[in-house]
Motif scaffolding. Structure first.
Motif, short mmCIF file in Angstrom:
data_model
loop_
_atom_site.label_atom_id
_atom_site.label_comp_id
_atom_site.label_asym_id
_atom_site.label_seq_id
_atom_site.Cartn_x
_atom_site.Cartn_y
_atom_site.Cartn_z
N LYS A 30 0.95 -1.21 -0.21
CA LYS A 30 0.00 0.37 0.01
C LYS A 30 0.98 1.84 -0.61
N LEU A 31 0.54 2.37 -0.88
CA LEU A 31 0.66 3.54 -0.89
C LEU A 31 0.32 4.27 -0.09
N HIS A 32 0.19 4.76 1.23
CA HIS A 32 -0.21 5.98 2.39
C HIS A 32 -0.69 6.96 1.25
N GLY A 33 -1.98 7.41 1.71
CA GLY A 33 -2.14 8.51 0.74
C GLY A 33 -1.88 8.97 -1.06
N ALA A 34 -2.28 8.05 -1.81
CA ALA A 34 -1.76 7.93 -2.72
C ALA A 34 -2.84 7.68 -3.21
N PRO A 35 -3.39 8.34 -4.66
CA PRO A 35 -5.11 8.39 -4.73
C PRO A 35 -5.53 6.94 -4.38
N GLU A 36 -6.65 6.47 -5.15
CA GLU A 36 -6.95 5.11 -5.14
C GLU A 36 -6.79 4.40 -6.20
N TYR A 37 -6.46 4.85 -7.61
CA TYR A 37 -6.37 4.37 -8.29
C TYR A 37 -4.40 4.11 -8.57
N ILE A 38 -4.09 4.24 -7.56
CA ILE A 38 -2.92 4.07 -7.36
C ILE A 38 -2.72 3.20 -6.23
N PRO A 39 -3.32 1.99 -5.90
CA PRO A 39 -3.08 0.24 -5.19
C PRO A 39 -1.99 0.19 -4.77
#
Length: 160
Positions: A30-39
């Protein structure tokens, strides 16, 4: 072109010149803070690769877990950008694009693509359209998937 689906009926195409490899889906960090479309990110042969869920990006719903849901690794040529500390970041960046029903290819000359009469500023990655006996196929411009800020955020500096 590599064809894939978003939802049940919408077909899209990628230029196969950009494709590195098509792989099964994997567990993402997970990339916290990334948009939902970048899981998240995943490890591809020693490189951390950001994954973009094209279904989430285009339709607002995550890709469904079909056997034919795949990650296509693509070269995304990016312009040189400069970080706030002065370091120059260089492309290309490898992106993992998640999409459904990624099982077909199509060979058509670029001259057969037609420019849509309506352009939407919020989707610069959606390009020209081609038709066949099953309907329309929209071309996806990989280089326009990410905003300038996202490119800088996801593009890591070269190892020193």
């Amino acid at each position: 072109m590599l064809l894939f689906y978003i939802g049940d009926d919408d077909r899209y195409a990628l230029d196969t010149k950009r494709v590195i490899e098509v792989v099964p889906t994997v567990t993402l960090q997970k990339l916290h803070g990334a948009p939902e479309y970048i899981p998240g990110l995943f490890n591809y042969r020693g490189h951390l690769v950001p994954a973009i869920d094209l279904c989430q990006m285009i339709q607002g719903k995550p890709a469904r877990a079909y056997l034919s849901t795949r990650i296509v690794l693509v070269n995304c040529e990016l312009p040189d950008t400069t970080e706030s500390n002065g370091d120059i970041l260089h492309g290309p960046l490898i992106l993992g694009l998640i999409a459904e029903r990624m099982t077909e290819t199509l060979k058509k000359p670029e001259t057969e693509f037609l420019s849509p009469s309506l352009k939407v500023d919020s989707t610069p990655y959606l390009g020209e359209i081609i038709t066949d006996d099953r309907g329309m196929i929209q071309f996806l411009r990989v280089e326009h998937l990410l905003s300038e800020t996202q490119k800088t955020y996801l593009l890591l500096p070269p190892a020193k």
